[in-house]
Design an enzyme around this catalytic site. Structure first.
Site, short mmCIF file in Angstrom:
data_model
loop_
_atom_site.label_atom_id
_atom_site.label_comp_id
_atom_site.label_asym_id
_atom_site.label_seq_id
_atom_site.Cartn_x
_atom_site.Cartn_y
_atom_site.Cartn_z
N CYS A 68 0.82 -1.22 0.00
CA CYS A 68 0.00 0.00 0.00
C CYS A 68 0.85 1.26 0.00
O CYS A 68 0.42 2.31 -0.47
CB CYS A 68 -0.91 0.05 1.23
SG CYS A 68 -1.42 -1.55 1.84
N ASP A 100 -2.16 -2.17 7.85
CA ASP A 100 -3.25 -2.80 8.61
C ASP A 100 -3.24 -4.31 8.48
O ASP A 100 -3.47 -5.03 9.45
CB ASP A 100 -4.59 -2.21 8.18
CG ASP A 100 -4.84 -0.96 8.99
OD1 ASP A 100 -4.43 0.11 8.53
OD2 ASP A 100 -5.38 -1.07 10.09
N CYS A 141 -2.33 3.23 2.80
CA CYS A 141 -3.07 2.26 3.60
C CYS A 141 -4.18 2.94 4.40
O CYS A 141 -4.28 4.16 4.45
CB CYS A 141 -2.07 1.54 4.51
SG CYS A 141 -2.68 -0.03 5.13
N ASP A 142 -5.00 2.12 5.04
CA ASP A 142 -6.28 2.55 5.62
C ASP A 142 -6.29 3.88 6.38
O ASP A 142 -7.07 4.78 6.09
CB ASP A 142 -6.79 1.50 6.60
CG ASP A 142 -7.02 0.15 5.94
OD1 ASP A 142 -6.67 -0.02 4.77
OD2 ASP A 142 -7.55 -0.73 6.63
N CYS A 227 -5.09 -2.61 -0.65
CA CYS A 227 -5.95 -3.79 -0.80
C CYS A 227 -7.10 -3.51 -1.75
O CYS A 227 -7.75 -2.47 -1.68
CB CYS A 227 -6.49 -4.21 0.56
SG CYS A 227 -5.19 -4.75 1.67
N GLU A 480 -8.41 -3.52 15.06
CA GLU A 480 -9.27 -4.00 13.99
C GLU A 480 -9.21 -5.52 13.99
O GLU A 480 -8.14 -6.09 14.07
CB GLU A 480 -8.68 -3.46 12.69
CG GLU A 480 -9.58 -3.48 11.54
CD GLU A 480 -9.00 -2.58 10.46
OE1 GLU A 480 -9.71 -1.67 10.05
OE2 GLU A 480 -7.86 -2.80 10.02
N SER A 505 -12.23 -5.15 10.40
CA SER A 505 -11.53 -4.77 9.20
C SER A 505 -12.54 -4.51 8.09
O SER A 505 -13.62 -5.12 8.06
CB SER A 505 -10.60 -5.90 8.78
OG SER A 505 -10.31 -5.80 7.41
#
Ligand code: FES
Length: 591
Positions: A68, A100, A141-142, A227, A480, A505
């Site tokens: 990511c 994550d 990423c997240d 992702c 998560e 998640s």
């Protein structure tokens, strides 16, 4: 505070908009010769540039150990090149996040959410301390995306975000299907229950379950990019684009495509427009743009984590957004996208049929998205997507408005004596709308994972598996949870619902309820529930309740003692001490 970071100077001596309205305090005349000496030392080429060029901070959330984020420094270099070519001074810097998917494999998951604050703190700190006039952030990423937006909102200087982009599809020759990182987690459930098999349709079926797992792990992530399903990263990127804070197409353009490189060049043009028109994040983060974010999230089936992050972004921007807004939008917006985790396709597939702008175009035409909101291009959202192709008539990823997957959104806000301040459920309808079962309580996710590994979750009766002391303070860090939900899906345990004061998640699916508030660590009802209590989750009435009388709950509350804090120093202790509850986004600067 804003007076501290705001510059009142907006017009230069020539009467034109002043593009270096912050950095001019360092670079005009010889007021701060030491600062100018440093800037020459760092690469400012001449005095004309020193006096007039706007300084643009380029913040990559870069590090090497995660698909990511591994390419974000390179994207930053492209942005720098484009800014320099347009007469601006670009200063690349870095802020750190974590992966994550990797943190979820260990106790490191407690460190994940608080990196959102570290990113926001870094972006705010560097921009204000270095007197940057504008800011381009490049997250992957997240937690990166909300962190960047919160940082940009705090300093409120002309800014835009370039999403690092989605990963390409992975392919497993053994399973003869597209795979992604969530496939690995789900396969783990089947692996544990010894049901992981190759398809029995004439191919080589000689592989052992370990060989199949190895094959999956090796092929799920084929290169750079976040992702690939409608997990948290793609959800946040999609919403932020629909709020007008990134360029059209940013959220669906794959990380490795030439179009992502072109976006870096276009970002330099756009930031100049933002500087000239003084377009700032707080002008873009409005109730209307949050409404747009909620609409696209419901339509595409985005992650429940978006609820927490939108609340955090709204708190930062001073926008009045509550859990009730999520339910209101969920009630009216159809869930249309056959995207993972609940569906078949990935963001890379959506890109091939037009990407997010084509979906926005459809929703604007239907009157569901507000196309009049301003964006970082200086145009409205509707103007940005006007020339974008419409979705092809034969595509199968985005269902039509009159025949959606579900006529309302998948995110449901539940309240009741189990969660008086609210809880967030992701209910696509595939699992039904109501679940009733006996409580089985686990203090921390690890206990549930161990019970699953030992095969202690029976298939016979309906169970509500409660994972508690995993909230913002209790985790600490509101970790998560994917391992348990994925294992349950993989093992096809359809008789269970999962409830937690932590998070799930974006890749999780099934009957799941998270963000239960108040959390167990502050004595919320989730801490008082006992094994065998009857719990009802009802998405039709938006309730989550436990069949225990008020008096009994009071008695249990009196007998309850807060757990001892196991983390007393370091970043998690600081987070636990400062963090707000989940209904206020779990931010650390709300006192
Ligand atoms: Fe980074 Fe999934 S682990 S987006």
């Amino acid at each position: 505070y804003l007076d501290f970071v705001r510059s009142n100077e907006t017009t230069g001596i020539d009467g034109k908009p002043m593009l270096n309205r912050y950095s001019t305090h360092l670079t005009r005349e010889h007021d701060f010769p030491g600062a100018q000496a440093m800037l020459y030392g760092a690469g400012v080429p001449d005095s004309q540039t020193m006096k007039t060029a706007p300084h643009v901070g380029v913040a990559s959330v870069w590090w090497e150990g995660n698909p990511c984020n591994m390419h974000l420094l390179d994207l930053g270099k492209e942005v720098k090149k484009a800014l320099t070519a347009r007469g601006m001074l670009a200063w690349q810097y870095n802020t750190v996040g974590v992966s994550d998917a990797i943190t979820m494999g260990n106790q490191g998951m407690r460190f994940s959410l608080q990196t959102r604050e570290i990113i926001a703190d870094s972006v705010e700190s560097v921009t204000c301390a270095q007197a940057h006039d504008a800011n381009i952030t490049i997250p992957g990423c997240d937690k990166n995306m909300p962190g960047c937006i919160m940082g940009m909102t705090r300093h409120n200087r002309p800014s835009l975000m370039i999403y690092g982009g989605t990963i390409d599809k992975g392919y497993s020759k053994t399973l003869r299907k597209n795979v992604n990182v969530a496939t690995c987690y789900e396969a783990f459930g089947a692996y544990t229950f010894n049901t992981l098999k190759q398809p029995d349709d004439g191919g080589d079926t000689s592989k052992t379950k370990d060989e199949i797992m190895e094959d999956l792990e090796r092929h799920a992530c084929p290169g750079a990019g976040a992702c690939g399903g409608m997990y948290t990263a793609n959800t946040m990127a999609t919403a932020i684009e629909t709020m007008g804070l990134s360029l059209p197409g940013s959220s669906s353009t794959p990380a490795t495509s030439p179009a992502k490189m072109r976006e870096c060049a276009k970002a330099a043009e756009a930031i100049k427009v933002c500087l000239e028109k003084n377009i700032t994040p707080r002008q873009l983060l409005t109730k209307k743009s949050f409404e747009n974010a909620l609409v696209i999230t419901m339509a595409l089936g985005g992650s429940t984590n978006a609820v927490l992050h939108f609340l955090a972004m709204a708190v930062t921007a001073g926008v009045d957004l509550t859990l009730d807004d999520f339910q209101r939008v969920s009630d009216k917006i159809p869930f249309m996208a056959d995207l993972a985790p609940s569906g078949k396709y990935l963001m890379a597939d959506l890109y091939e049929i037009g990407g997010v702008p084509s979906v926005q175009k459809l929703l604007i035409a239907a009157g569901l998205l507000d196309g009049t909101i301003p964006t970082v291009t200086g145009k409205t959202l509707a103007e940005n997507v006007a020339s974008w192709p419409s979705l092809p008539s034969d595509q199968v990823i985005i269902k039509s408005l009159d025949n959606p997957i579900k006529s309302s959104g998948h995110i449901q806000i539940l309240k009741g004596n189990f969660a008086p301040a609210g809880a967030v459920a992701k209910i696509t309808g595939k699992e039904g709308l109501r679940f009733f079962g006996k409580a089985r309580c686990f203090d921390k996710e690890v206990q549930l994972n161990e019970a699953l590994n030992r095969g202690e979750i029976p298939r016979g009766e309906n169970l509500v598996l409660i994972v508690r002391y995993e909230g913002p303070k209790g985790g600490p860090g509101m970790p998560e949870q994917l391992k348990a939900s994925a294992a349950i899906m993989g093992a096809k345990l359809t008789n269970v619902a999962l409830v937690t004061d932590g998070r799930y998640s974006g890749a999780s699916h099934g009957f799941i309820v998270g963000h239960v508030c108040p959390e167990a660590a502050v004595g919320g009802p989730i801490a008082l529930v006992k094994d065998g209590d009857e719990v009802t989750i009802d998405a039709a009435t938006n309730t989550i309740s436990v069949d225990v009388s008020e008096e009994e709950m009071e008695t249990r509350k009196k007998a309850w003692t807060p757990p001892r804090m196991v983390v007393t120093r370091g970043v998690l202790a600081k987070y636990a001490a400062l963090v707000s509850d989940a209904t206020h986004g779990a931010v650390t600067d709300l006192f």
